[in-house]
Design a protein around this motif. Structure first.
Motif, PDB file in Angstrom:
ATOM      1  N   GLY A 144       8.351 -30.471 -31.049  1.00 19.95           N
ATOM      2  CA  GLY A 144       9.462 -30.402 -30.114  1.00 19.95           C
ATOM      3  C   GLY A 144      10.730 -30.751 -30.865  1.00 19.95           C
ATOM      4  N   LEU A 145      11.675 -29.828 -30.914  1.00 19.07           N
ATOM      5  CA  LEU A 145      12.913 -30.016 -31.683  1.00 19.07           C
ATOM      6  C   LEU A 145      14.071 -30.231 -30.721  1.00 19.07           C
ATOM      7  CD1 LEU A 145      14.471 -29.803 -34.428  1.00 19.07           C
ATOM      8  CD2 LEU A 145      14.613 -27.339 -34.015  1.00 19.07           C
TER       9      LEU A 145
ATOM     10  N   LEU B 248      15.310 -22.513 -40.021  1.00 16.15           N
ATOM     11  CA  LEU B 248      14.676 -23.011 -41.253  1.00 16.15           C
ATOM     12  C   LEU B 248      13.182 -23.265 -41.034  1.00 16.15           C
ATOM     13  CD1 LEU B 248      17.524 -25.421 -42.408  1.00 16.15           C
ATOM     14  CD2 LEU B 248      16.805 -23.323 -43.574  1.00 16.15           C
ATOM     15  N   PHE B 249      12.820 -23.791 -39.868  1.00 18.85           N
ATOM     16  CA  PHE B 249      11.393 -23.963 -39.562  1.00 18.85           C
ATOM     17  C   PHE B 249      10.693 -22.604 -39.542  1.00 18.85           C
ATOM     18  CE2 PHE B 249      12.427 -28.286 -38.018  1.00 18.85           C
ATOM     19  CZ  PHE B 249      11.356 -28.979 -38.586  1.00 18.85           C
ATOM     20  N   GLU B 250      11.399 -21.600 -39.032  1.00 22.43           N
ATOM     21  CA  GLU B 250      10.822 -20.251 -38.999  1.00 22.43           C
ATOM     22  C   GLU B 250      10.579 -19.743 -40.423  1.00 22.43           C
ATOM     23  OE1 GLU B 250      11.218 -16.678 -35.877  1.00 22.43           O
ATOM     24  OE2 GLU B 250      13.124 -17.446 -36.649  1.00 22.43           O
ATOM     25  N   LYS B 251      11.558 -19.966 -41.304  1.00 25.89           N
ATOM     26  CA  LYS B 251      11.378 -19.574 -42.712  1.00 25.89           C
ATOM     27  C   LYS B 251      10.202 -20.308 -43.335  1.00 25.89           C
ATOM     28  CE  LYS B 251      15.992 -18.113 -44.128  1.00 25.89           C
ATOM     29  NZ  LYS B 251      17.261 -18.554 -44.704  1.00 25.89           N
ATOM     30  N   GLY B 252       9.944 -21.519 -42.840  1.00 29.71           N
ATOM     31  CA  GLY B 252       8.837 -22.323 -43.370  1.00 29.71           C
ATOM     32  C   GLY B 252       7.501 -22.025 -42.718  1.00 29.71           C
TER      33      GLY B 252
ATOM     34  N   TRP C  36       3.951 -24.213 -34.181  1.00 26.71           N
ATOM     35  CA  TRP C  36       5.054 -23.878 -33.266  1.00 26.71           C
ATOM     36  C   TRP C  36       6.168 -24.921 -33.363  1.00 26.71           C
ATOM     37  CZ3 TRP C  36       5.416 -19.507 -30.369  1.00 26.71           C
ATOM     38  CH2 TRP C  36       4.250 -18.762 -30.157  1.00 26.71           C
ATOM     39  N   CYS C  37       7.380 -24.454 -33.205  1.00 32.40           N
ATOM     40  CA  CYS C  37       8.557 -25.327 -33.090  1.00 32.40           C
ATOM     41  C   CYS C  37       9.333 -24.866 -31.863  1.00 32.40           C
ATOM     42  CB  CYS C  37       9.409 -25.210 -34.353  1.00 32.40           C
ATOM     43  SG  CYS C  37      10.980 -26.083 -34.245  1.00 32.40           S
ATOM     44  N   VAL C  38       9.454 -25.746 -30.865  1.00 33.29           N
ATOM     45  CA  VAL C  38      10.143 -25.391 -29.623  1.00 33.29           C
ATOM     46  C   VAL C  38      11.444 -26.187 -29.544  1.00 33.29           C
ATOM     47  CG1 VAL C  38       9.951 -25.209 -27.120  1.00 33.29           C
ATOM     48  CG2 VAL C  38       7.887 -25.020 -28.524  1.00 33.29           C
ATOM     49  N   GLU C  39      12.572 -25.453 -29.535  1.00 32.25           N
ATOM     50  CA  GLU C  39      13.894 -26.103 -29.423  1.00 32.25           C
ATOM     51  C   GLU C  39      14.175 -26.400 -27.956  1.00 32.25           C
ATOM     52  OE1 GLU C  39      17.219 -23.957 -31.212  1.00 32.25           O
ATOM     53  OE2 GLU C  39      15.753 -22.916 -32.474  1.00 32.25           O
TER      54      GLU C  39
ATOM     55  N   ASP D  33       2.896 -32.512 -30.610  1.00 34.00           N
ATOM     56  CA  ASP D  33       2.283 -33.423 -31.575  1.00 34.00           C
ATOM     57  C   ASP D  33       3.331 -34.343 -32.190  1.00 34.00           C
ATOM     58  OD1 ASP D  33      -0.262 -32.140 -31.298  1.00 34.00           O
ATOM     59  OD2 ASP D  33       0.476 -30.515 -32.582  1.00 34.00           O
ATOM     60  N   PHE D  34       4.515 -33.793 -32.450  1.00 31.10           N
ATOM     61  CA  PHE D  34       5.607 -34.554 -33.067  1.00 31.10           C
ATOM     62  C   PHE D  34       6.934 -34.111 -32.466  1.00 31.10           C
ATOM     63  CE2 PHE D  34       2.373 -33.913 -36.388  1.00 31.10           C
ATOM     64  CZ  PHE D  34       2.047 -35.239 -36.681  1.00 31.10           C
ATOM     65  N   THR D  35       7.895 -35.033 -32.472  1.00 29.76           N
ATOM     66  CA  THR D  35       9.247 -34.680 -32.044  1.00 29.76           C
ATOM     67  C   THR D  35      10.213 -34.872 -33.214  1.00 29.76           C
ATOM     68  OG1 THR D  35       9.594 -36.931 -31.193  1.00 29.76           O
ATOM     69  CG2 THR D  35       8.869 -35.244 -29.612  1.00 29.76           C
ATOM     70  N   VAL D  36      11.177 -33.965 -33.290  1.00 29.45           N
ATOM     71  CA  VAL D  36      12.168 -33.974 -34.362  1.00 29.45           C
ATOM     72  C   VAL D  36      13.549 -33.965 -33.714  1.00 29.45           C
ATOM     73  CG1 VAL D  36      13.064 -32.752 -36.387  1.00 29.45           C
ATOM     74  CG2 VAL D  36      10.614 -32.633 -35.835  1.00 29.45           C
ATOM     75  N   CYS D  37      14.420 -34.864 -34.149  1.00 31.96           N
ATOM     76  CA  CYS D  37      15.778 -34.943 -33.596  1.00 31.96           C
ATOM     77  C   CYS D  37      16.797 -34.597 -34.680  1.00 31.96           C
ATOM     78  CB  CYS D  37      16.047 -36.346 -33.057  1.00 31.96           C
ATOM     79  SG  CYS D  37      17.722 -36.551 -32.398  1.00 31.96           S
ATOM     80  N   LEU D  38      17.705 -33.659 -34.363  1.00 35.20           N
ATOM     81  CA  LEU D  38      18.843 -33.345 -35.233  1.00 35.20           C
ATOM     82  C   LEU D  38      19.987 -34.276 -34.877  1.00 35.20           C
ATOM     83  CD1 LEU D  38      19.528 -30.885 -37.245  1.00 35.20           C
ATOM     84  CD2 LEU D  38      17.310 -30.911 -36.131  1.00 35.20           C
TER      85      LEU D  38
END
Length: 198
Positions: free
Chosen positions: A8-9, A23-27, A110-113, A127-132
Protein backbone atom coordinates in the motif's frame (compact mmCIF):
# COMPACT_ATOMS: atom_id res chain seq x y z
CA UNK A 1 1.66 -20.86 -6.21
CA UNK A 2 2.98 -18.46 -3.58
CA UNK A 3 1.18 -15.13 -3.19
CA UNK A 4 3.08 -12.06 -4.30
CA UNK A 5 3.81 -8.96 -2.21
CA UNK A 6 1.00 -6.45 -1.72
CA UNK A 7 2.21 -2.91 -1.02
CA UNK A 8 0.00 0.00 0.00
CA UNK A 9 1.64 3.23 -1.18
CA UNK A 10 0.60 6.53 0.37
CA UNK A 11 2.00 9.92 1.33
CA UNK A 12 1.10 13.56 1.48
CA UNK A 13 -0.40 15.35 -1.51
CA UNK A 14 2.44 16.55 -3.76
CA UNK A 15 4.96 14.11 -2.24
CA UNK A 16 5.42 12.11 -5.44
CA UNK A 17 3.26 8.98 -5.09
CA UNK A 18 2.73 8.69 -8.86
CA UNK A 19 6.46 9.06 -9.54
CA UNK A 20 7.22 6.36 -6.98
CA UNK A 21 4.44 4.16 -8.42
CA UNK A 22 6.04 4.39 -11.88
CA UNK A 23 9.37 3.31 -10.35
CA UNK A 24 7.75 0.32 -8.62
CA UNK A 25 6.29 -0.61 -12.00
CA UNK A 26 9.76 -0.47 -13.57
CA UNK A 27 10.90 -2.74 -10.73
CA UNK A 28 8.38 -5.41 -11.68
CA UNK A 29 5.36 -4.50 -9.56
CA UNK A 30 1.87 -4.19 -11.01
CA UNK A 31 0.61 -0.75 -10.02
CA UNK A 32 -2.95 0.36 -9.29
CA UNK A 33 -3.51 4.13 -9.03
CA UNK A 34 -6.64 4.91 -7.01
CA UNK A 35 -6.72 8.51 -8.29
CA UNK A 36 -6.95 7.09 -11.82
CA UNK A 37 -9.82 4.80 -10.76
CA UNK A 38 -11.63 7.87 -9.36
CA UNK A 39 -11.07 9.72 -12.65
CA UNK A 40 -12.44 6.76 -14.61
CA UNK A 41 -15.53 6.56 -12.37
CA UNK A 42 -16.16 10.30 -12.72
CA UNK A 43 -15.74 10.07 -16.48
CA UNK A 44 -17.82 7.03 -17.32
CA UNK A 45 -19.85 5.54 -14.43
CA UNK A 46 -23.51 6.38 -15.02
CA UNK A 47 -24.48 5.55 -11.42
CA UNK A 48 -21.90 8.03 -10.13
CA UNK A 49 -23.15 10.65 -12.62
CA UNK A 50 -26.73 10.22 -11.43
CA UNK A 51 -25.73 10.55 -7.76
CA UNK A 52 -23.65 13.67 -8.44
CA UNK A 53 -26.46 15.32 -10.42
CA UNK A 54 -28.93 14.64 -7.62
CA UNK A 55 -26.57 16.05 -4.99
CA UNK A 56 -24.96 19.02 -6.78
CA UNK A 57 -27.03 19.68 -9.91
CA UNK A 58 -25.98 20.13 -13.54
CA UNK A 59 -23.25 22.63 -12.56
CA UNK A 60 -20.85 19.72 -11.92
CA UNK A 61 -21.44 18.00 -15.28
CA UNK A 62 -19.58 18.75 -18.49
CA UNK A 63 -21.65 19.54 -21.62
CA UNK A 64 -19.88 16.74 -23.52
CA UNK A 65 -20.56 14.21 -20.74
CA UNK A 66 -18.54 13.23 -17.70
CA UNK A 67 -17.95 15.25 -14.57
CA UNK A 68 -16.31 18.65 -14.20
CA UNK A 69 -13.68 17.64 -11.66
CA UNK A 70 -12.63 21.25 -11.02
CA UNK A 71 -16.24 22.17 -10.16
CA UNK A 72 -16.52 19.19 -7.78
CA UNK A 73 -13.19 20.06 -6.13
CA UNK A 74 -14.26 23.68 -5.66
CA UNK A 75 -17.34 22.47 -3.76
CA UNK A 76 -15.92 19.66 -1.62
CA UNK A 77 -12.75 21.41 -0.49
CA UNK A 78 -14.92 24.21 0.95
CA UNK A 79 -17.57 21.94 2.46
CA UNK A 80 -16.59 19.10 4.78
CA UNK A 81 -20.06 17.54 4.62
CA UNK A 82 -20.00 17.46 0.80
CA UNK A 83 -16.51 15.90 0.87
CA UNK A 84 -17.67 13.24 3.30
CA UNK A 85 -20.64 12.46 1.04
CA UNK A 86 -18.43 12.24 -2.07
CA UNK A 87 -16.00 9.90 -0.30
CA UNK A 88 -18.86 7.67 0.85
CA UNK A 89 -20.00 7.45 -2.78
CA UNK A 90 -16.62 6.81 -4.41
CA UNK A 91 -14.44 4.98 -1.90
CA UNK A 92 -16.37 1.68 -1.77
CA UNK A 93 -16.38 1.61 -5.60
CA UNK A 94 -12.64 2.34 -5.76
CA UNK A 95 -11.85 -0.31 -3.16
CA UNK A 96 -13.93 -2.83 -5.11
CA UNK A 97 -11.88 -2.15 -8.26
CA UNK A 98 -8.43 -2.53 -6.68
CA UNK A 99 -9.42 -5.56 -4.62
CA UNK A 100 -10.73 -7.26 -7.78
CA UNK A 101 -7.45 -6.48 -9.54
CA UNK A 102 -5.35 -7.94 -6.72
CA UNK A 103 -7.45 -11.11 -6.55
CA UNK A 104 -7.22 -11.53 -10.34
CA UNK A 105 -3.49 -12.34 -10.03
CA UNK A 106 -2.54 -13.17 -6.43
CA UNK A 107 0.90 -14.40 -7.48
CA UNK A 108 1.96 -10.98 -8.80
CA UNK A 109 3.68 -8.27 -6.77
CA UNK A 110 1.23 -5.38 -6.43
CA UNK A 111 1.63 -1.74 -5.46
CA UNK A 112 -1.62 0.15 -4.81
CA UNK A 113 -1.42 3.96 -4.57
CA UNK A 114 -4.01 5.07 -2.00
CA UNK A 115 -3.80 8.71 -0.84
CA UNK A 116 -6.08 8.05 2.18
CA UNK A 117 -4.65 4.63 3.08
CA UNK A 118 -4.37 5.32 6.81
CA UNK A 119 -7.32 7.71 7.05
CA UNK A 120 -9.61 4.89 5.82
CA UNK A 121 -7.79 2.13 7.77
CA UNK A 122 -7.00 0.17 4.60
CA UNK A 123 -3.49 -0.87 5.67
CA UNK A 124 -4.83 -4.23 6.90
CA UNK A 125 -5.23 -5.32 3.27
CA UNK A 126 -1.49 -5.06 2.56
CA UNK A 127 1.69 -6.90 3.52
CA UNK A 128 3.61 -3.62 3.84
CA UNK A 129 2.87 0.09 3.72
CA UNK A 130 5.13 2.69 2.13
CA UNK A 131 4.85 6.44 2.76
CA UNK A 132 6.24 9.15 0.45
CA UNK A 133 7.38 12.18 2.42
CA UNK A 134 8.45 15.71 1.45
CA UNK A 135 8.82 18.98 3.30
CA UNK A 136 5.75 21.23 3.23
CA UNK A 137 7.69 23.81 1.19
CA UNK A 138 8.34 21.21 -1.54
CA UNK A 139 4.70 20.03 -1.40
CA UNK A 140 3.46 23.61 -1.86
CA UNK A 141 5.86 24.21 -4.79
CA UNK A 142 4.68 21.03 -6.53
CA UNK A 143 1.02 21.88 -5.99
CA UNK A 144 1.62 25.42 -7.31
CA UNK A 145 3.09 23.80 -10.44
CA UNK A 146 -0.25 21.95 -10.82
CA UNK A 147 -2.07 25.29 -10.80
CA UNK A 148 -3.27 25.40 -7.19
CA UNK A 149 -3.01 28.63 -5.21
CA UNK A 150 -1.12 28.54 -1.92
CA UNK A 151 -4.42 28.66 0.01
CA UNK A 152 -5.94 25.82 -2.06
CA UNK A 153 -2.79 23.75 -1.61
CA UNK A 154 -2.73 24.29 2.17
CA UNK A 155 -6.43 23.42 2.41
CA UNK A 156 -5.81 20.11 0.63
CA UNK A 157 -2.78 19.29 2.79
CA UNK A 158 -4.85 19.98 5.92
CA UNK A 159 -7.67 17.65 4.75
CA UNK A 160 -5.27 14.70 5.06
CA UNK A 161 -3.81 13.04 8.12
CA UNK A 162 -0.67 14.98 9.14
CA UNK A 163 2.32 13.61 7.26
CA UNK A 164 4.17 12.86 10.52
CA UNK A 165 1.37 10.46 11.48
CA UNK A 166 1.51 8.70 8.11
CA UNK A 167 5.29 8.39 8.50
CA UNK A 168 4.95 6.90 11.99
CA UNK A 169 2.35 4.35 10.81
CA UNK A 170 4.14 3.23 7.63
CA UNK A 171 6.46 0.23 7.45
CA UNK A 172 8.80 2.08 5.08
CA UNK A 173 9.33 5.78 4.33
CA UNK A 174 10.77 7.21 1.10
CA UNK A 175 11.99 10.81 1.18
CA UNK A 176 11.32 12.81 -1.96
CA UNK A 177 12.72 16.29 -1.45
CA UNK A 178 15.64 15.67 -3.76
CA UNK A 179 16.22 14.44 -7.29
CA UNK A 180 14.32 11.69 -9.11
CA UNK A 181 17.57 9.71 -9.04
CA UNK A 182 17.56 9.80 -5.24
CA UNK A 183 13.96 8.55 -5.17
CA UNK A 184 14.80 5.85 -7.75
CA UNK A 185 17.65 4.58 -5.58
CA UNK A 186 15.37 4.34 -2.55
CA UNK A 187 12.58 2.53 -4.46
CA UNK A 188 14.93 -0.03 -6.05
CA UNK A 189 16.71 -0.61 -2.73
CA UNK A 190 13.32 -1.27 -1.09
CA UNK A 191 12.26 -3.62 -3.92
CA UNK A 192 15.53 -5.57 -3.47
CA UNK A 193 14.95 -5.77 0.27
CA UNK A 194 11.33 -6.96 -0.07
CA UNK A 195 11.85 -9.44 -2.89
CA UNK A 196 14.97 -10.93 -1.26
CA UNK A 197 13.14 -11.44 2.04
CA UNK A 198 10.03 -12.90 0.41
Amino acid sequence: MKDGIKLGLTGGIGCGKSTAGALFEKGGFRVVDCDRIVRDLLESDSGVHTALRERFGEQVMLPEGGVDRAAIAAIVFQDAEALKWLESLLHPLVEGVWRDQLSSDPGANWCVEIPLLFEKNLEKHFDFTVCLASSEAVQLDRLAARGLSRDQAKARIQRQLPLEQKISRADFVLFNDGSQDFLRQQVFQLIDQLTTVS
